[in-house]
Design a protein around this motif. Structure first.
Motif, PDB file in Angstrom:
ATOM      1  N   LEU A  29     -34.645 -53.631 -24.306  1.00 51.47           N
ATOM      2  CA  LEU A  29     -35.038 -52.306 -24.779  1.00 51.47           C
ATOM      3  C   LEU A  29     -35.710 -52.334 -26.152  1.00 51.47           C
ATOM      4  N   TYR A  30     -35.474 -53.418 -26.919  1.00 52.81           N
ATOM      5  CA  TYR A  30     -35.948 -53.515 -28.293  1.00 52.81           C
ATOM      6  C   TYR A  30     -35.400 -52.377 -29.154  1.00 52.81           C
ATOM      7  N   VAL A  33     -28.087 -51.931 -31.583  1.00 49.97           N
ATOM      8  CA  VAL A  33     -26.846 -51.520 -30.937  1.00 49.97           C
ATOM      9  C   VAL A  33     -26.493 -50.088 -31.345  1.00 49.97           C
ATOM     10  N   LYS A  34     -26.719 -49.759 -32.607  1.00 55.55           N
ATOM     11  CA  LYS A  34     -26.430 -48.395 -33.072  1.00 55.55           C
ATOM     12  C   LYS A  34     -27.251 -47.370 -32.306  1.00 55.55           C
ATOM     13  N   GLU A  35     -28.535 -47.662 -32.097  1.00 56.42           N
ATOM     14  CA  GLU A  35     -29.382 -46.745 -31.321  1.00 56.42           C
ATOM     15  C   GLU A  35     -28.894 -46.650 -29.876  1.00 56.42           C
ATOM     16  N   LEU A  36     -28.442 -47.773 -29.331  1.00 58.72           N
ATOM     17  CA  LEU A  36     -27.975 -47.798 -27.946  1.00 58.72           C
ATOM     18  C   LEU A  36     -26.760 -46.902 -27.748  1.00 58.72           C
ATOM     19  N   VAL A  37     -25.738 -47.072 -28.593  1.00 62.84           N
ATOM     20  CA  VAL A  37     -24.475 -46.364 -28.366  1.00 62.84           C
ATOM     21  C   VAL A  37     -24.579 -44.878 -28.653  1.00 62.84           C
ATOM     22  N   HIS A  42     -30.942 -44.400 -23.559  1.00 64.52           N
ATOM     23  CA  HIS A  42     -30.977 -45.839 -23.799  1.00 64.52           C
ATOM     24  C   HIS A  42     -29.900 -46.550 -22.984  1.00 64.52           C
ATOM     25  N   GLN A  43     -28.703 -45.983 -22.947  1.00 67.98           N
ATOM     26  CA  GLN A  43     -27.623 -46.614 -22.198  1.00 67.98           C
ATOM     27  C   GLN A  43     -27.950 -46.698 -20.709  1.00 67.98           C
ATOM     28  N   GLY A 111     -19.289 -37.238 -24.774  1.00 67.19           N
ATOM     29  CA  GLY A 111     -20.307 -36.509 -24.024  1.00 67.19           C
ATOM     30  C   GLY A 111     -21.538 -37.371 -23.762  1.00 67.19           C
ATOM     31  N   THR A 112     -21.917 -38.172 -24.750  1.00 63.78           N
ATOM     32  CA  THR A 112     -23.055 -39.086 -24.585  1.00 63.78           C
ATOM     33  C   THR A 112     -22.783 -40.078 -23.466  1.00 63.78           C
ATOM     34  N   ASN A 113     -21.561 -40.626 -23.431  1.00 61.80           N
ATOM     35  CA  ASN A 113     -21.228 -41.623 -22.422  1.00 61.80           C
ATOM     36  C   ASN A 113     -21.168 -41.022 -21.017  1.00 61.80           C
ATOM     37  N   ILE A 114     -20.663 -39.796 -20.906  1.00 59.97           N
ATOM     38  CA  ILE A 114     -20.649 -39.128 -19.599  1.00 59.97           C
ATOM     39  C   ILE A 114     -22.080 -38.895 -19.119  1.00 59.97           C
ATOM     40  N   ASP A 115     -22.927 -38.452 -20.025  1.00 61.01           N
ATOM     41  CA  ASP A 115     -24.327 -38.219 -19.669  1.00 61.01           C
ATOM     42  C   ASP A 115     -25.017 -39.525 -19.292  1.00 61.01           C
ATOM     43  N   ALA A 116     -24.640 -40.624 -19.951  1.00 62.41           N
ATOM     44  CA  ALA A 116     -25.226 -41.930 -19.632  1.00 62.41           C
ATOM     45  C   ALA A 116     -24.869 -42.350 -18.210  1.00 62.41           C
ATOM     46  N   ILE A 117     -23.630 -42.104 -17.794  1.00 64.94           N
ATOM     47  CA  ILE A 117     -23.232 -42.420 -16.423  1.00 64.94           C
ATOM     48  C   ILE A 117     -24.031 -41.581 -15.434  1.00 64.94           C
TER      49      ILE A 117
END
Length: 341
Positions: A29-30, A33-37, A42-43, A111-117
């Motif tokens: 993705l370039y 890790v901070k941007e990813l989480v 991105h996730q 909420g970010t992680n739920i949306d990522a799934i």
């Protein structure tokens, strides 16, 4: 997807690896890790890119043991290329434990992680997608301080249980939302319980994990219990108390013993070191380690080779590819031997 049927296919069908491989997607993705989480897009795209590059049993989200504690209000440190960590302590006495409020699901990055799934399931449809969550004792440890909770189990057990009750309720609520988002299961990381005595593990971890399992797990949602603690070889009875049907072990585990003592219809995953096996190694080195583990455990039908924990973000991609090539070669040769033998 019926996940109990999926488990049977894994046990009796063709073998594929299932390492905890997600963070190295930053190399595709370039991004940091901070941007990813902090980005669900991105996730999700990162999970898709890993799925496209590697033939794994399933796709897994990111093992981040700060997410749930951050939702409670714990102080989180973000490094540019490091997985976030919790520092300090949120609760110092029983009064503060009583006052601790269970946050709504969606607080912090939940909420970010739920949306990522949800987004990942738009992109990945050829294998199950597993979310990630922390275990109850490991969450309580991040709220009470990892070092202090070991003493609190002896000196302030009532306070620890109060925090565990609230931690367990939140984890159940969080998993229910991940389930609604479409996840086929979750990998529950409970490493802090892996340094407890068997009796303490029963009291402060396994009983709470079992409550989560009994509430959440069904044929459409499978919990994989992860523990990379150093005492795990002495906690087999306590593992069975959790009610889980799939276990993922770290490099401290004696995989041969685990495969002999745990039921043959349970999935047993592990356990090549993510640091010495993957991150600080060469393609030739991981080839040797992978072949050695497969020679020891590959004859067990319920064994799934994996990393012992999540693979670090900047692990050499050639080393990761060597791991997959070695597993594929081993099972191909085993298939040929079965045909002629």
């Amino acid at each position: 997807m019926n996940m109990y049927n999926w488990m049977e296919r894994v046990i009796y069908g063709p073998k594929k690896p299932f390492p905890l491989l997600s963070y190295p997607c930053v190399q595709y993705l370039y991004v940091t890790v901070k941007e990813l989480v902090c980005s669900s897009a991105h996730q999700a795209i990162g999970m898709k890119m890993i799925a496209d590059h590697y033939d794994m049993l399933a796709s897994t989200a990111y093992m981040d043991l700060s997410v749930e504690a951050e939702a409670f209000g714990a102080f989180t440190v973000y490094g540019v290329d490091e997985i976030p960590t919790i520092i300090g302590k949120l609760i110092g006495n029983e009064e503060e434990a009583d006052a601790l409020e269970i946050p709504p699901v969606g607080a912090g990055r939940t909420g970010t992680n739920i949306d990522a799934i949800r987004k990942s399931l738009m992109l990945i449809n050829d294998r199950p997608v597993f979310a990630g969550c922390i275990g109850p004792f490991s969450l309580a440890g991040r709220l009470l301080n990892v070092n202090d909770i070991m003493i609190d189990c002896y000196e302030e057990p009532e306070m620890v249980h109060k925090v565990l009750e609230k931690a367990t309720t939140f984890i159940i609520n969080y998993l229910q939302e991940l389930k609604k988002a479409g996840a086929h299961g979750a990998i529950m990381a409970e490493p802090l319980a892996g340094i407890l005595s068997p009796d303490l593990m029963s009291e402060f971890s396994s009983s709470y994990v079992r409550r989560i399992v009994e509430t959440i797990q069904d044929k459409h949602f499978l919990l994989i219990y992860h523990n990379c603690g150093s005492a795990i070889n002495h906690q087999v009875t306590q593992l069975m108390e959790t009610g889980c049907k799939a276990f993922h072990f770290g490099e401290s585990a004696d995989m041969t013993m685990m495969l002999e003592k745990l039921p043959k219809d349970y999935l047993i995953l592990g356990n090549i070191s993510p640091s010495n096996g993957f991150n600080n190694n060469t393609p030739e080195g991981i080839n040797l380690m992978t072949r050695r583990l497969l020679e020891q455990c590959g004859h067990h039908k319920n064994f799934v080779i994996s990393s012992g924990c999540d693979i670090p973000p900047n692990t050499d991609l050639d080393t990761i590819s060597s791991f997959f090539d070695t597993v594929e070669s081993h099972y191909y040769m085993q298939h040929l031997w079965d045909m002629v033998g």
